[in-house]
Design an enzyme around this catalytic site. Structure first.
Site, PDB file in Angstrom:
ATOM      1  N   SER A 248      59.565  42.498  18.734  1.00 26.51           N
ATOM      2  CA  SER A 248      58.896  43.707  19.197  1.00 26.51           C
ATOM      3  C   SER A 248      59.308  44.859  18.301  1.00 26.51           C
ATOM      4  O   SER A 248      60.125  44.695  17.398  1.00 26.51           O
ATOM      5  CB  SER A 248      59.283  44.002  20.643  1.00 26.51           C
ATOM      6  OG  SER A 248      60.616  44.477  20.671  1.00 26.51           O
ATOM      7  N   LYS A 249      58.753  46.034  18.609  1.00 27.35           N
ATOM      8  CA  LYS A 249      59.002  47.212  17.771  1.00 27.35           C
ATOM      9  C   LYS A 249      60.488  47.519  17.631  1.00 27.35           C
ATOM     10  O   LYS A 249      60.931  48.004  16.610  1.00 27.35           O
ATOM     11  CB  LYS A 249      58.299  48.422  18.389  1.00 27.35           C
ATOM     12  CG  LYS A 249      56.866  48.510  17.932  1.00 27.35           C
ATOM     13  CD  LYS A 249      56.248  49.797  18.441  1.00 27.35           C
ATOM     14  CE  LYS A 249      54.800  49.536  18.742  1.00 27.35           C
ATOM     15  NZ  LYS A 249      54.326  50.071  19.986  1.00 27.35           N
ATOM     16  N   ARG A 250      61.221  47.231  18.708  1.00 30.30           N
ATOM     17  CA  ARG A 250      62.637  47.627  18.620  1.00 30.30           C
ATOM     18  C   ARG A 250      63.403  46.775  17.604  1.00 30.30           C
ATOM     19  O   ARG A 250      64.535  47.081  17.264  1.00 30.30           O
ATOM     20  CB  ARG A 250      63.277  47.649  20.012  1.00 30.30           C
ATOM     21  CG  ARG A 250      63.698  46.344  20.517  1.00 30.30           C
ATOM     22  CD  ARG A 250      64.061  46.324  21.974  1.00 30.30           C
ATOM     23  NE  ARG A 250      63.818  44.986  22.453  1.00 30.30           N
ATOM     24  CZ  ARG A 250      64.617  43.969  22.227  1.00 30.30           C
ATOM     25  NH1 ARG A 250      65.737  44.148  21.577  1.00 30.30           N
ATOM     26  NH2 ARG A 250      64.315  42.763  22.647  1.00 30.30           N
ATOM     27  N   GLY A 252      62.438  46.554  14.583  1.00 33.22           N
ATOM     28  CA  GLY A 252      62.134  47.127  13.256  1.00 33.22           C
ATOM     29  C   GLY A 252      60.643  47.091  12.987  1.00 33.22           C
ATOM     30  O   GLY A 252      59.842  47.007  13.919  1.00 33.22           O
TER      31      GLY A 252
END
Ligand code: GLU
Length: 478
Positions: A248-250, A252
């Protein structure tokens, strides 16, 4: 290619509710590779029926990202919202044939059922309250203007299919709720739209992420109820981050634009994504898109979640960069150096290509041309301390640097050969290994412990700069 294969049609069906993420690119790529291998057609459908979250800007971004990647569809993209009439007609057909029914249950009533199920610690199921309403009951409710949704009547039996990746799957229909196909505002639900569109587009193989696996039995039942041919399905394993969690976005960068921004080449990104769940352990995994078309083997896609390793992706990209011709890369490098203020627009292409050629073997991402190209224009202000600790520990190191810089002063030209010959001559004279001088030269000139051919770099910079940088390193080492 046999006659049969020619009819293969696949589609990538992104929802324009956000950026195009690498999970989506992997789905598009596997569809594309399969279509190309089978001589089939690769289509695109924009699933924009979620009016609140879909935007035109997202759609444009998806189209341009696919174009940048070289994954533009073979036919004009289908825009799902333009086909809602067909979705409604399908719902109508199901209602007429008794395969769907109107459900007058209120939101509050359904919510109460859910809470009750929760308190009794059982999975919530639709009560079936409206399943067997009589014609008269329905008419009476319609006459009072009660809003309703339309639910699909799940038939009894077992739904089986052979997934291209997950193999034999069987679901007892009892486990499937009578799901809603039209909302109370009359708009169709994804499950219905996707089936109607895939059928109308003559899609033969639905290749998509594993997160849709649980939708497939429902969709197969819809195909059957509508009298449409059921396509084959292939679900691709989830992409996991290195911590084993869903990427996911977290973790990177995740959107195509971010990867482009970081300096990825389309072929590097595609090569890295193609390996996920298919070629993770290949010893020589560097393939162009054409090579991937030849090598890719759907039968080898495994169902285990595929671990995404950004470092490996960057390495793969670097392999593609070093395979590319400097003259093709120079147009990307030039604006980077211009933006950094190191060259002006009139900078010679010949020099630019020469510099690019020299640097490209060490570079993994286009943006590293900024990091590693800087020393071609600016004296390093910092030095790699690890390299200093490793290579410049001799008590005589400053003496050697002085000797080297003095001996360079006697040279007539800045040619790489002359500088190298001089350095080796000095090393012989002082009975030390040439590397005792090459390491300080490299660190002085580039600031780094590794670089492309240091003598070629020195030739570009010229003797005066090389000598100045040797002296700067000596001062730094005080
Ligand atoms: N629009 C769906 C999504 O973006 C894909 C639907 C499908 O491939 O069937 O997840």
């Amino acid at each position: 290619m046999n006659q049969h294969a020619q009819k293969i049609r696949v589609r990538f069906a992104p929802s324009p509710t956000g950026h195009l993420h690498i999970g989506g690119v992997r789905t598009a790529l596997f569809n594309y590779l399969y279509a190309r291998q089978m001589g089939g057609t690769y289509c695109l459908r924009i699933e924009d029926t979620d009016k609140e979250r879909s935007t035109n800007a997202n759609m444009q971004e998806i189209l341009s990202a696919l174009e940048w990647l070289g994954l533009s569809p073979d036919e004009t993209p289908v825009i799902q919202s333009e086909h809602s009439q067909e979705h409604l007609e399908a719902a109508d057909q199901l209602l007429r044939e008794g395969k769907a029914y109107r459900c007058f249950c209120t939101k509050e009533g359904l919510e109460a059922d859910k809470i009750k199920a929760e308190s009794e610690k059982r999975a919530y199921r639709y009560s079936g309250r409206c399943r067997e309403l009589s014609e008269n009951e329905i008419q009476a409710k319609l006459d009072t203007g009660l809003p309703y949704t339309v639910r699909f009547r799940i038939p009894e039996g077992i739904t089986r299919f052979k997934d291209m990746v997950y193999k034999d799957i069987a679901v007892n229909n009892e486990e499937i709720d009578d799901f809603i196909i039209l909302r109370s505002d009359g708009s169709p639900i994804y499950q219905l739209s996707v089936v109607v569109d895939d059928a109308n587009m003559n899609i033969t193989h639905v290749i998509r992420g594993e997160d849709h696996l649980s939708n497939t039995p429902k969709q197969i039942l819809l195909y059957l109820a509508l009298g449409k041919k059921v396509p084959k399905f292939g679900h691709l394993p989830l992409i996991l981050a290195q911590d084993g969690k869903r990427l996911s976005k977290r973790h990177g960068a995740s959107s195509v634009d971010e990867f482009k921004e970081m300096g990825f080449l389309p072929e590097g990104l595609l090569n890295g994504l193609a390996l996920l769940g298919w070629g993770d352990n290949m010893p020589k995994p560097i393939f162009s898109l054409d090579e991937l078309i030849k090598r890719f083997d759907f039968a080898r896609v495994n169902k285990k979640g595929a671990i995404f390793d950004p470092d490996k992706l960057a390495w793969i990209n670097g392999q593609h960069l070093s395979r590319s011709e400097a003259k093709d890369m120079w147009p990307f490098v030039k604006p980077l150096w211009q933006n950094a203020g190191w060259i002006d627009p009139g900078f010679s292409d010949e020099d630019g290509i020469r510099y690019t050629d020299l640097l490209k073997s060490r570079i993994r991402l286009l943006n590293e041309f900024v990091l590693y190209g800087k020393y071609l224009f600016k004296d390093p202000l910092t030095f790699d301390m690890k390299a200093i600790d490793k290579h410049l520990q001799s008590p005589d190191i400053k003496k050697y640097i002085s000797i080297l810089s003095t001996s360079f002063q006697s040279l007539k030209s800045s040619s790489a050969e002359e500088m190298e010959a001089k350095l080796r001559e000095v090393a012989d004279m002082h009975e030390i290994k040439a590397s005792m001088l090459i390491h300080p030269l490299r660190i002085a000139v580039t600031g780094f412990g590794v670089s492309p051919d240091i003598f070629k770099i020195c030739e570009i910079l010229g003797l005066e700069t090389v000598i100045r940088r040797l002296n700067l390193l000596k001062i730094f080492l005080v």
